[in-house]
Design a protein around this motif. Sequence first.
Motif, PDB file in Angstrom:
ATOM      1  N   GLU A   1       0.816  -1.118  -0.045  1.00 48.22           N
ATOM      2  CA  GLU A   1      -0.156  -0.226   0.141  1.00 48.22           C
ATOM      3  C   GLU A   1       0.640   1.183  -0.017  1.00 48.22           C
ATOM      4  O   GLU A   1       0.510   2.133  -0.991  1.00 48.22           O
ATOM      5  N   HIS A   2       1.901   1.187   0.667  1.00 44.03           N
ATOM      6  CA  HIS A   2       2.798   2.477   0.689  1.00 44.03           C
ATOM      7  C   HIS A   2       3.565   2.590  -0.520  1.00 44.03           C
ATOM      8  O   HIS A   2       3.516   3.946  -0.858  1.00 44.03           O
ATOM      9  N   ALA A   3       3.744   1.745  -1.345  1.00 44.23           N
ATOM     10  CA  ALA A   3       4.246   2.025  -2.486  1.00 44.23           C
ATOM     11  C   ALA A   3       3.258   2.502  -3.552  1.00 44.23           C
ATOM     12  O   ALA A   3       3.546   3.497  -4.428  1.00 44.23           O
ATOM     13  N   LEU A   4       2.084   1.970  -3.391  1.00 44.23           N
ATOM     14  CA  LEU A   4       0.917   2.492  -4.417  1.00 44.23           C
ATOM     15  C   LEU A   4       0.821   4.052  -4.086  1.00 44.23           C
ATOM     16  O   LEU A   4       0.375   4.719  -4.978  1.00 44.23           O
ATOM     17  N   ALA A   5       0.727   4.324  -2.589  1.00 49.99           N
ATOM     18  CA  ALA A   5       0.413   5.677  -2.390  1.00 49.99           C
ATOM     19  C   ALA A   5       1.594   6.636  -2.630  1.00 49.99           C
ATOM     20  O   ALA A   5       1.078   7.684  -3.239  1.00 49.99           O
ATOM     21  N   GLN A   6       2.912   6.380  -2.678  1.00 54.12           N
ATOM     22  CA  GLN A   6       3.833   7.004  -3.350  1.00 54.12           C
ATOM     23  C   GLN A   6       3.710   7.258  -4.676  1.00 54.12           C
ATOM     24  O   GLN A   6       3.876   8.298  -5.510  1.00 54.12           O
ATOM     25  N   ALA A   7       2.994   6.368  -5.472  1.00 54.75           N
ATOM     26  CA  ALA A   7       2.826   6.490  -7.005  1.00 54.75           C
ATOM     27  C   ALA A   7       1.578   7.345  -7.227  1.00 54.75           C
ATOM     28  O   ALA A   7       1.758   8.299  -8.111  1.00 54.75           O
ATOM     29  N   HIS A   8       0.627   7.361  -6.461  1.00 51.90           N
ATOM     30  CA  HIS A   8      -0.452   8.249  -6.666  1.00 51.90           C
ATOM     31  C   HIS A   8       0.046   9.653  -6.226  1.00 51.90           C
ATOM     32  O   HIS A   8      -0.777  10.533  -7.199  1.00 51.90           O
ATOM     33  N   GLY A   9       0.947   9.818  -5.465  1.00 49.82           N
ATOM     34  CA  GLY A   9       1.416  11.059  -5.177  1.00 49.82           C
ATOM     35  C   GLY A   9       2.279  11.812  -6.129  1.00 49.82           C
ATOM     36  O   GLY A   9       2.620  12.934  -6.203  1.00 49.82           O
ATOM     37  N   THR A  10       2.670  10.759  -7.185  1.00 49.38           N
ATOM     38  CA  THR A  10       3.677  11.563  -8.244  1.00 49.38           C
ATOM     39  C   THR A  10       3.004  11.397  -9.629  1.00 49.38           C
ATOM     40  O   THR A  10       3.484  11.712 -10.494  1.00 49.38           O
ATOM     41  N   HIS A  11       1.569  10.957  -9.354  1.00 46.17           N
ATOM     42  CA  HIS A  11       0.869  11.040 -10.886  1.00 46.17           C
ATOM     43  C   HIS A  11      -0.621  11.867 -10.808  1.00 46.17           C
ATOM     44  O   HIS A  11      -1.358  11.569  -9.752  1.00 46.17           O
ATOM     45  N   PRO A  12      -0.730  12.851 -11.691  1.00 46.85           N
ATOM     46  CA  PRO A  12      -1.915  13.704 -11.271  1.00 46.85           C
ATOM     47  C   PRO A  12      -3.155  12.849 -11.685  1.00 46.85           C
ATOM     48  O   PRO A  12      -4.206  13.245 -11.213  1.00 46.85           O
ATOM     49  N   VAL A  13      -3.074  11.892 -12.375  1.00 49.66           N
ATOM     50  CA  VAL A  13      -4.311  11.130 -12.974  1.00 49.66           C
ATOM     51  C   VAL A  13      -3.827   9.737 -12.613  1.00 49.66           C
ATOM     52  O   VAL A  13      -2.782   9.260 -13.109  1.00 49.66           O
ATOM     53  N   VAL A  14      -4.754   9.066 -12.175  1.00 51.76           N
ATOM     54  CA  VAL A  14      -4.610   7.321 -12.220  1.00 51.76           C
ATOM     55  C   VAL A  14      -5.786   6.736 -12.525  1.00 51.76           C
ATOM     56  O   VAL A  14      -7.169   7.312 -12.910  1.00 51.76           O
ATOM     57  N   GLY A  15      -5.475   5.613 -13.207  1.00 53.73           N
ATOM     58  CA  GLY A  15      -6.368   4.891 -13.923  1.00 53.73           C
ATOM     59  C   GLY A  15      -6.632   3.113 -13.429  1.00 53.73           C
ATOM     60  O   GLY A  15      -6.033   2.963 -12.399  1.00 53.73           O
ATOM     61  N   SER A  16      -7.825   2.786 -13.453  1.00 53.56           N
ATOM     62  CA  SER A  16      -7.970   1.450 -12.994  1.00 53.56           C
ATOM     63  C   SER A  16      -9.212   0.846 -14.097  1.00 53.56           C
ATOM     64  O   SER A  16      -9.432   1.662 -15.193  1.00 53.56           O
TER      65      SER A  16
END
Length: 154
Positions: free
Chosen positions: A17-32
């Motif tokens: 979860e902490h790795a995904l949180a860091q990724a979300h902090g560096t990307h303005p848009v996320v997809g699923s």
Amino acid sequence: MRRRATIFCPYDTSLPEHALAQAHGTHPVVGSPDGYRHSPPYTDPYAVCGDCDLPLPEPEDPLVLHFGQRDLGKIRDTVGDWGESAGLWCTADTAVAEVRDRGRLTDPLTGRRRPDPSSPGGGRGVWMMHQFCDLVKIRTRPSGLVVRLHVALE
């Protein structure tokens, strides 16, 4: 002149979860699979770089080699002018090498972009570290840099 660009960065959603949180902090848009959405944790890239410049924890039992000009051969004299210490140690699954010197980095993305191979200004060393190592950590201290190179033992 600004240009719009779209870059797709795939992430394994089974990461911690902490790795995904860091990724979300560096990307303005996320997809699923449901589509794209704004990433509320997105923050200024320079703030992210600042968070990455926190002091590194000290290793538990390192072999630290302090060196100076008189201790090294002629070829290493230049390194001795700049170098402060070097260390090697292993964790359960990683070999780690550390160098401390009086260097400075002015670009927080040093080593992240492929340098021009014909450039007379160099710039290939840190990029090559990123290519050969599993993890590269660079921290700025008042007296210079700390560079840690991590390589998995398996």
